[in-house]
Design a protein around this motif. Structure first.
Motif, mmCIF file in Angstrom:
data_model
loop_
_atom_site.group_PDB
_atom_site.id
_atom_site.type_symbol
_atom_site.label_atom_id
_atom_site.label_comp_id
_atom_site.label_asym_id
_atom_site.label_seq_id
_atom_site.Cartn_x
_atom_site.Cartn_y
_atom_site.Cartn_z
ATOM 1 N N ILE A 99 22.715 -10.035 5.174
ATOM 2 C CA ILE A 99 21.343 -10.540 5.075
ATOM 3 C C ILE A 99 21.195 -11.401 3.813
ATOM 4 O O ILE A 99 21.810 -11.120 2.779
ATOM 5 N N PRO B 80 22.629 -4.037 13.406
ATOM 6 C CA PRO B 80 23.138 -5.229 14.106
ATOM 7 C C PRO B 80 22.126 -5.686 15.146
ATOM 8 O O PRO B 80 21.407 -4.873 15.718
ATOM 9 N N CYS C 245 24.048 -0.190 5.344
ATOM 10 C CA CYS C 245 23.810 -1.034 4.163
ATOM 11 C C CYS C 245 24.726 -2.249 4.068
ATOM 12 O O CYS C 245 24.483 -3.133 3.248
ATOM 13 N N GLY C 246 25.781 -2.307 4.886
ATOM 14 C CA GLY C 246 26.681 -3.461 4.829
ATOM 15 C C GLY C 246 27.117 -3.728 3.402
ATOM 16 O O GLY C 246 27.567 -2.817 2.691
ATOM 17 N N SER C 247 26.935 -4.958 2.939
ATOM 18 C CA SER C 247 27.390 -5.308 1.589
ATOM 19 C C SER C 247 26.392 -4.884 0.505
ATOM 20 O O SER C 247 26.559 -5.246 -0.654
ATOM 21 N N GLN D 114 31.813 -11.252 5.672
ATOM 22 C CA GLN D 114 30.951 -11.400 6.859
ATOM 23 C C GLN D 114 29.616 -12.056 6.482
ATOM 24 O O GLN D 114 29.450 -12.493 5.361
ATOM 25 N N CYS E 288 29.861 6.677 6.569
ATOM 26 C CA CYS E 288 29.568 7.530 7.733
ATOM 27 C C CYS E 288 28.732 6.754 8.744
ATOM 28 O O CYS E 288 28.062 5.787 8.385
ATOM 29 N N PRO E 289 28.755 7.170 10.008
ATOM 30 C CA PRO E 289 27.829 6.547 10.961
ATOM 31 C C PRO E 289 26.401 6.952 10.591
ATOM 32 O O PRO E 289 26.207 8.013 9.977
ATOM 33 N N THR F 9 23.043 -5.442 0.110
ATOM 34 C CA THR F 9 22.046 -6.397 -0.403
ATOM 35 C C THR F 9 20.657 -5.773 -0.602
ATOM 36 O O THR F 9 20.026 -5.988 -1.640
ATOM 37 N N ILE F 10 20.186 -5.011 0.394
ATOM 38 C CA ILE F 10 18.831 -4.446 0.287
ATOM 39 C C ILE F 10 18.774 -3.485 -0.910
ATOM 40 O O ILE F 10 17.819 -3.508 -1.699
ATOM 41 N N ILE G 97 29.241 2.435 8.466
ATOM 42 C CA ILE G 97 30.367 2.982 9.239
ATOM 43 C C ILE G 97 31.695 2.340 8.821
ATOM 44 O O ILE G 97 32.756 2.906 9.018
ATOM 45 N N SER G 98 31.600 1.161 8.213
ATOM 46 C CA SER G 98 32.821 0.419 7.879
ATOM 47 C C SER G 98 33.214 0.577 6.407
ATOM 48 O O SER G 98 32.447 0.241 5.506
ATOM 49 N N PHE H 192 20.722 3.090 5.742
ATOM 50 C CA PHE H 192 21.848 3.781 6.386
ATOM 51 C C PHE H 192 22.790 2.851 7.150
ATOM 52 O O PHE H 192 23.722 3.300 7.806
HETATM 53 C C1 LIG Z 1 23.364 -6.511 10.099
HETATM 54 S S1 LIG Z 1 24.546 -5.634 9.187
HETATM 55 C C2 LIG Z 1 23.696 -5.129 7.740
HETATM 56 C C3 LIG Z 1 23.906 -6.128 6.649
HETATM 57 C C4 LIG Z 1 23.437 -5.638 5.320
HETATM 58 N N1 LIG Z 1 22.001 -5.575 5.220
HETATM 59 C C5 LIG Z 1 24.030 -6.507 4.237
HETATM 60 O O1 LIG Z 1 23.305 -6.983 3.392
HETATM 61 O O2 LIG Z 1 25.251 -6.741 4.245
HETATM 62 C C6 LIG Z 1 24.684 -4.139 10.065
HETATM 63 C C7 LIG Z 1 25.626 -3.135 9.444
HETATM 64 O O3 LIG Z 1 25.598 -1.972 10.254
HETATM 65 C C8 LIG Z 1 26.875 -1.379 10.202
HETATM 66 N N2 LIG Z 1 26.991 -0.461 11.352
HETATM 67 C C9 LIG Z 1 27.219 -0.775 12.648
HETATM 68 N N3 LIG Z 1 27.219 0.364 13.398
HETATM 69 C C10 LIG Z 1 26.957 1.384 12.565
HETATM 70 C C11 LIG Z 1 26.828 2.781 12.741
HETATM 71 N N4 LIG Z 1 26.949 3.350 13.928
HETATM 72 N N5 LIG Z 1 26.560 3.539 11.650
HETATM 73 C C12 LIG Z 1 26.427 2.963 10.424
HETATM 74 N N6 LIG Z 1 26.569 1.644 10.196
HETATM 75 C C13 LIG Z 1 26.832 0.867 11.257
HETATM 76 C C14 LIG Z 1 27.831 -2.536 10.217
HETATM 77 O O4 LIG Z 1 29.085 -2.174 9.668
HETATM 78 C C15 LIG Z 1 27.076 -3.578 9.372
HETATM 79 O O5 LIG Z 1 27.520 -3.530 8.034
#
Ligand SMILES: C[S@@+](CC[C@H](N)C(=O)[O-])C[C@H]1O[C@@H](n2cnc3c(N)ncnc32)[C@H](O)[C@@H]1O
Length: 392
Positions: free
Chosen positions: A172, A304, A197-199, A169, A285-286, A201-202, A259-260, A195
């Motif tokens: 950031i 997002p 964190c996606g991939s 995907q 977790c969410p 990066t931060i 969450i993913s 919370f």
């Molecule tokens: C904009 S991306 C963050 C990207 C991240 N900073 C990176 O470097 O990959 C937002 C992330 O929020 C996660 N997300 C969406 N809804 C969520 C939820 N309810 N609880 C936790 N994570 C969630 C998504 O799976 C996605 O990885």
């Protein structure tokens, strides 16, 4: 020599500080760039160590290019065999501003013709163009018909650190993530969490900062390595010094959740590739269920923006983010980075700082929320979105 480091809008100051700490002199802030003086050693160090730079350019020639003929003529006046040979590849990127020439691709093609024609005339052969991984990347910047021709010492953009692959995907940008950590004022000791964190990066950029790991230590190639004046001994020494300066802090604690599960697998892989597994704990977790790991710390997250989510759902999500921070993050400093300025209001807390930043063309805000322990001040500030100023 005069050098120019490029960055994101809003990151110029922090990049200038980074450059000065490496020994840059006469730094001058430009738009999305910092100009500075330095030698070959600084050029290499800036590429290896700057966390918020996207490229380091070396301006080489200045000339007037009021039309395509002038451009071609001036490009042919340069002896290109001094800079690369016919078996090497090159690419040209052009940016135009307030000039007679208005099509950047056409300018790049015309400039390319001048170089190719010169080689063919002199050597009977021409070098190839490679827009992906050229040996020499040339930047033409034409402003009010004045052209600055620079060589790109970085090659690929410096945000491509080498610890993350690009098949997944759109997470950031690494340089932007590093800028967030630097701008947050994190003391490199407190627990740091993301919370969403996606991939990762931060978290990865934060860990590398705390461990004084050069952000580009994992890259396999820089533009200057193909230059005629490349000094491999100097480069080796700079890399050795960087390695020797790394530290292993005892109490570094970084926490991420998402969450993913698929995205978290990616994060795990990236963290492992950067050699940081020992310091970063991940949980699927969410964000509402994120177990806050300490009584104080710093949260940096980019939720997002809502481009692929129903407006009502994204508003609800930002409201729940605010609720989570109020309920569980007392004693923490929470930073939310978002490109959706409208829904940010639904967090329902008054930010103590709003830092404007750009994620490419997207205008973003980096919002700081101080969630005070005990005083409930933050909760009291839990206002209706309508009570907040019109923009964040
Ligand atoms: C904009 S991306 C963050 C990207 C991240 N900073 C990176 O470097 O990959 C937002 C992330 O929020 C996660 N997300 C969406 N809804 C969520 C939820 N309810 N609880 C936790 N994570 C969630 C998504 O799976 C996605 O990885």
């Amino acid at each position: 020599m005069l050098l120019i480091a490029k960055t994101f809008a809003g990151c110029e100051e922090i990049l200038s500080e980074e450059l000065e700490s490496l020994g840059a002199t006469e730094t001058r802030i430009l738009t999305r760039a910092v100009e500075f003086e330095g030698d070959q050693s600084l050029l290499y160090k800036a590429n290896l160590h700057c966390r918020t730079a996207l490229r380091i350019l070396r301006p080489m020639y200045h000339f007037e290019a009021a039309d395509e003929h002038m451009l071609y003529h001036e490009m042919q006046r340069i002896d290109w065999s001094e800079h690369f040979h016919v078996k090497q590849t090159f690419a040209i990127n052009t940016t135009l501003n307030q000039s007679n020439l208005t099509h950047s691709l056409y300018v790049s093609l015309k400039a390319k013709d001048a170089i190719v024609d010169q080689f063919r005339d002199n050597f009977g052969e021409r070098p190839d163009v490679d827009t992906e991984r050229p040996d020499l990347r040339i930047h033409l910047h034409i402003y009010e018909n004045q052209c600055t021709l620079s060589f790109d010492s970085s090659g690929d953009s410096l945000h491509k650190r080498g610890y993350r692959d690009y098949t997944n995907q759109a997470p950031i940008n690494e340089a932007l993530a590093a800028a967030l950590v630097l701008k947050s004022g994190w003391d490199l000791k407190m627990p740091l969490a993301d919370f969403m964190c996606g991939s990762g990066t931060i978290l990865i950029e934060a860990a590398m900062l705390a461990m004084n790991i050069a952000p580009n230590k994992f890259r396999d190639r820089f533009g200057f390595e193909s230059w005629n004046d490349f000094n491999p001994e100097l480069w080796k020494q700079i890399r050795r010094d960087a390695k020797a300066a790394e530290i292993n802090p005892d109490h570094l604690q970084l926490y991420g959740s998402d969450i993913s599960g698929t995205v978290l697998d990616k994060a795990r892989q990236n963290i492992e590739q950067a050699g940081l597994s020992k310091y970063i704990q991940l949980k699927k977790c969410p964000f509402e269920k994120f177990p806050v790991p300490a009584t104080e710390g710093i949260l940096i997250s980019n939720p997002p923006y809502g481009l692929r989510i129903e407006p009502a759902d994204i508003m609800d999500m930002y409201q729940r983010i605010g609720d989570k921070m109020k309920k569980d993050f007392r004693g923490w400093t929470c930073w939310i980075f978002t490109g959706n300025l409208e829904v940010a209001k639904f967090i329902g807390l008054k930010p103590s700082r709003k830092i404007p930043l750009f994620n490419g063309p997207i205008e973003c805000r980096f919002l700081k929320f101080d969630i005070y322990e005990g005083s409930r001040k933050a909760s009291k500030q839990g206002l209706n979105p309508e009570d907040l100023p019109g923009s964040v």
